[in-house]
Scaffold this motif. Structure first.
Motif, PDB file in Angstrom:
ATOM      1  N   CYS A   1       0.839  -1.204   0.000  1.00  0.00           N
ATOM      2  CA  CYS A   1       0.000   0.000   0.000  1.00  0.00           C
ATOM      3  C   CYS A   1       0.872   1.251   0.000  1.00  0.00           C
ATOM      4  O   CYS A   1       1.774   1.373   0.824  1.00  0.00           O
TER       5      CYS A   1
ATOM      6  N   HIS B   1      -7.751   0.377   3.592  1.00  0.00           N
ATOM      7  CA  HIS B   1      -6.570   1.057   4.125  1.00  0.00           C
ATOM      8  C   HIS B   1      -6.733   2.549   3.844  1.00  0.00           C
ATOM      9  O   HIS B   1      -6.629   2.984   2.703  1.00  0.00           O
TER      10      HIS B   1
ATOM     11  N   LYS C   1      -4.493   5.248   1.553  1.00  0.00           N
ATOM     12  CA  LYS C   1      -3.506   4.416   0.856  1.00  0.00           C
ATOM     13  C   LYS C   1      -4.064   3.992  -0.497  1.00  0.00           C
ATOM     14  O   LYS C   1      -5.271   3.770  -0.654  1.00  0.00           O
TER      15      LYS C   1
ATOM     16  N   CYS D   1      -3.671   0.792  -2.746  1.00  0.00           N
ATOM     17  CA  CYS D   1      -3.175  -0.567  -2.496  1.00  0.00           C
ATOM     18  C   CYS D   1      -3.244  -1.442  -3.735  1.00  0.00           C
ATOM     19  O   CYS D   1      -4.231  -1.419  -4.478  1.00  0.00           O
TER      20      CYS D   1
END
Ligand SMILES: *[C@@H]1O[C@H](CO)[C@@H](O)[C@H](O)[C@H]1NC(C)=O
Length: 266
Positions: free
Chosen positions: A130, A205, A208, A210
């Protein structure tokens, strides 16, 4: 008292030996510096219990991220780390569970200044890295989506297989996609087409972007899961447009002929 004195004496001798060995042993010093240089790229952050990637070019941070975020939590710290001299070619191992190979060019101007990241695992069914969605840095590229946002980080997306589909359905992408993204900080990310790729951004996440390899639907089961990609960053004097122009040429070929008119008929 007598024991204390001889203890002091012994202590003094030990100090002298230590001082002497440090002064003479420049070989160790070199190792220390090369290790640190490599550690700027991939380091284990024991506070957050995660392996971190930091790519720097022309004195600026281009891309940061966390590697191996889907590894079982007891396995976050590599059990073995082997770097070639210079620290630009490193293997990280988590027992026999997974291996990670990271290579970087010797200098910023070698080899298109691209860093390769290759994950292998016989046992893990999902490998995931990520990257940070940093304030002020924009992401472009990827796939056709129903709500086409430019830049793409403005519309978060749930994890989904990165394949063409019907973008009127939830989480599916449209009919055109490439495993290529570009950031305004100058990172061109290209995921190897053989990777059974899933993507998500700013959902599971937070903050982020990813990428994950997993051998579940719609991909076939495979013996070992591999996540492979390359990140190209600016050479001296380059901006993100320069990186994009040379990366496109590297990963994609331009058409050599006019497409068949039948392709344009509805
Ligand atoms: C991620 O989503 C949250 C809302 O869930 C939003 O506040 C935040 O700005 C988003 N992050 C980025 C980098 O766009």
């Amino acid at each position: 008292m007598k024991y204390f004195k001889s203890f002091l004496g012994l202590f003094g001798v030990l100090c002298l030996i230590l001082l002497y060995s440090q002064g003479c042993d420049s070989h160790n010093k070199d190792d220390f510096f090369s290790k640190n240089k490599h550690h700027e790229m991939v380091t284990f952050n024991s506070e957050e219990n995660v392996l971190q990637l930091v790519l720097v070019s022309n004195g600026k941070t281009i891309l940061t991220g966390n590697l191996g975020v889907a590894l079982p939590s007891v396995l976050k710290q590599p059990t073995k780390e082997t770097c070639a001299p210079g620290g630009k070619d490193c293997w990280f191992e988590w027992g026999d569970f997974a291996r990670l190979h990271v290579t970087a060019p010797e200098t910023q101007d070698d080899n298109d200044n691209c860093v390769t990241v290759e994950w292998y695992s016989d046992y893990g069914r999902k490998l995931e890295d990520c990257f940070d969605l940093t304030e002020g840095v924009h992401w472009y590229g990827g796939a056709e989506t129903k709500v086409q946002s430019w830049p793409i980080e403005n519309v978060a997306r749930e994890e989904a297989p990165y394949v063409t589909g019907d973008f009127l359905q939830p989480v599916q992408f449209g009919g055109v996609l490439e495993t290529y993204w570009l950031t305004s900080s100058g990172a061109a990310l290209h995921v190897d087409e053989a990777t059974p790729l899933f993507t998500s951004w700013n959902t599971t996440h937070k903050d982020k972007f990813c990428i994950a390899a997993a051998d579940r639907w719609p991909y076939e089961e495979r013996k070992n899961v591999r996540l492979q990609y390359e990140v190209c960053i600016p050479k001296s004097g380059e901006n993100f447009k320069d990186v994009h122009k040379r990366s496109l040429r590297k990963y994609y070929k331009l058409p050599t002929q006019i497409p068949d008119a039948k392709m344009l008929v509805y």
